[in-house]
Write an enzyme that holds these catalytic residues in place. Structure first.
Site, PDB file in Angstrom:
ATOM      1  N   HIS A   1     -10.970   7.429   4.047  1.00  0.00           N
ATOM      2  CA  HIS A   1      -9.632   8.028   4.727  1.00  0.00           C
ATOM      3  C   HIS A   1     -10.299   8.809   5.963  1.00  0.00           C
ATOM      4  O   HIS A   1      -9.483   8.976   7.036  1.00  0.00           O
ATOM      5  CB  HIS A   1      -9.334   9.154   3.589  1.00  0.00           C
ATOM      6  CG  HIS A   1      -8.295   8.593   2.663  1.00  0.00           C
ATOM      7  ND1 HIS A   1      -6.964   8.165   2.930  1.00  0.00           N
ATOM      8  CD2 HIS A   1      -8.109   8.595   1.325  1.00  0.00           C
ATOM      9  CE1 HIS A   1      -6.471   7.766   1.947  1.00  0.00           C
ATOM     10  NE2 HIS A   1      -7.177   8.049   0.722  1.00  0.00           N
TER      11      HIS A   1
ATOM     12  N   GLY B   1      -8.793  13.579  -5.805  1.00  0.00           N
ATOM     13  CA  GLY B   1      -9.454  13.561  -4.664  1.00  0.00           C
ATOM     14  C   GLY B   1      -8.458  13.503  -3.411  1.00  0.00           C
ATOM     15  O   GLY B   1      -7.314  12.899  -3.410  1.00  0.00           O
TER      16      GLY B   1
ATOM     17  N   HIS C   1     -14.070   6.482  -1.497  1.00  0.00           N
ATOM     18  CA  HIS C   1     -12.450   6.412  -1.169  1.00  0.00           C
ATOM     19  C   HIS C   1     -12.190   7.406  -0.234  1.00  0.00           C
ATOM     20  O   HIS C   1     -11.463   7.042   0.898  1.00  0.00           O
ATOM     21  CB  HIS C   1     -11.917   6.564  -2.402  1.00  0.00           C
ATOM     22  CG  HIS C   1     -10.225   6.591  -2.329  1.00  0.00           C
ATOM     23  ND1 HIS C   1      -9.558   5.429  -2.971  1.00  0.00           N
ATOM     24  CD2 HIS C   1      -9.376   7.369  -1.709  1.00  0.00           C
ATOM     25  CE1 HIS C   1      -8.252   5.900  -2.706  1.00  0.00           C
ATOM     26  NE2 HIS C   1      -8.067   6.910  -2.074  1.00  0.00           N
ATOM     27  N   GLU C   2     -12.615   8.692  -0.373  1.00  0.00           N
ATOM     28  CA  GLU C   2     -12.335   9.751   0.462  1.00  0.00           C
ATOM     29  C   GLU C   2     -12.968   9.768   1.962  1.00  0.00           C
ATOM     30  O   GLU C   2     -12.268  10.132   2.854  1.00  0.00           O
ATOM     31  CB  GLU C   2     -12.675  11.238  -0.192  1.00  0.00           C
ATOM     32  CG  GLU C   2     -11.845  11.463  -1.635  1.00  0.00           C
ATOM     33  CD  GLU C   2     -10.524  11.230  -1.649  1.00  0.00           C
ATOM     34  OE1 GLU C   2      -9.692  11.253  -0.672  1.00  0.00           O
ATOM     35  OE2 GLU C   2      -9.810  10.923  -2.522  1.00  0.00           O
TER      36      GLU C   2
ATOM     37  N   GLN D   1      -5.211  13.024   4.934  1.00  0.00           N
ATOM     38  CA  GLN D   1      -3.677  12.755   4.101  1.00  0.00           C
ATOM     39  C   GLN D   1      -2.790  13.898   4.359  1.00  0.00           C
ATOM     40  O   GLN D   1      -1.589  13.824   4.105  1.00  0.00           O
ATOM     41  CB  GLN D   1      -4.174  12.680   2.720  1.00  0.00           C
ATOM     42  CG  GLN D   1      -5.007  11.330   2.432  1.00  0.00           C
ATOM     43  CD  GLN D   1      -5.589  11.170   0.917  1.00  0.00           C
ATOM     44  OE1 GLN D   1      -6.341  11.713   0.505  1.00  0.00           O
ATOM     45  NE2 GLN D   1      -4.374  10.579   0.327  1.00  0.00           N
TER      46      GLN D   1
ATOM     47  N   CYS E   1      -4.000   6.007  -4.916  1.00  0.00           N
ATOM     48  CA  CYS E   1      -4.096   7.128  -4.008  1.00  0.00           C
ATOM     49  C   CYS E   1      -2.875   7.618  -3.838  1.00  0.00           C
ATOM     50  O   CYS E   1      -1.609   7.076  -3.809  1.00  0.00           O
ATOM     51  CB  CYS E   1      -4.345   6.366  -2.468  1.00  0.00           C
ATOM     52  SG  CYS E   1      -4.748   7.215  -1.084  1.00  0.00           S
ATOM     53  N   LEU E   2      -3.026   9.217  -3.360  1.00  0.00           N
ATOM     54  CA  LEU E   2      -1.820  10.027  -3.339  1.00  0.00           C
ATOM     55  C   LEU E   2      -1.166   9.668  -1.890  1.00  0.00           C
ATOM     56  O   LEU E   2       0.032   9.939  -1.956  1.00  0.00           O
ATOM     57  CB  LEU E   2      -2.145  11.424  -3.216  1.00  0.00           C
ATOM     58  CG  LEU E   2      -2.727  11.954  -4.487  1.00  0.00           C
ATOM     59  CD1 LEU E   2      -3.178  13.450  -4.115  1.00  0.00           C
ATOM     60  CD2 LEU E   2      -1.925  11.902  -5.626  1.00  0.00           C
TER      61      LEU E   2
END
Ligand code: NI
Length: 167
Positions: free
Chosen positions: A137, A46, A133-134, A51, A91-92
């Site tokens: 962000h 994701g 989660h997204e 991000q 997480c990236l």
């Protein structure tokens, strides 16, 4: 398509609250395609526009094994949620850090697709975790915000050391 640089925690730009998308147009479709390419290349399941330092409410997700089930959510909004689950998240933007976070087990999300049509999706399990989660962000939150202060301090110290080594 292009790969986009991913912001790393604790970059303050990860704290910006993203604005709703007013119109789904070609440039938005290009952004979604670039985000998908960046997510697959990372690799991750994701990615939120926040991000990649674009503060619009756009999320790409693919939780499939074969990496062949891309979902794009424009202006996603959770309209119902129930139950609780706790899964290991990463997480990236927080490379190398994984920890358990408590989330709703099931969510209903309302969003626009890339044709600008309103859609609604019921999700559970990993997809539900990923959606929550997204969307965090987009609201300027990172999954480590859900962890204890002690863990957050350790993560900051570790990432600062990594940044010095790689810089
Ligand atoms: Ni993330």
């Amino acid at each position: 398509m292009a790969l986009l640089p991913i912001l790393r925690f604790p970059d303050p730009r990860l704290r910006k609250v993203a604005s709703p998308v007013a119109r789904v147009d070609d440039s938005l479709c290009r952004l979604a395609a670039d985000m998908a390419e960046t997510m697959y290349e990372a690799p991750g399941i994701g990615l939120a526009a926040t991000q990649v330092d674009v503060h619009k409410r756009v999320v790409v997700i693919d939780v499939s094994e074969g990496k062949d089930d891309l979902r794009v959510f424009v202006n996603p909004e959770i309209v119902t949620c129930d139950g609780l689950q706790s899964g290991e998240e990463g997480c990236l933007s927080v490379p190398g850090v994984y920890d358990k976070v408590e989330r709703a087990e099931r969510v209903t999300v309302r969003y626009l697709d890339l044709e600008g049509n309103e859609q609604q999706l019921e999700a559970d399990g990993l997809l539900a975790i990923c959606i929550q989660h997204e969307i965090d962000h987009l609201d300027g939150k990172v999954f480590v915000d859900h962890l204890s202060q002690l863990k957050q301090t350790r993560i900051r110290t570790r990432l600062a050391k990594q940044a010095r080594v790689t810089a």
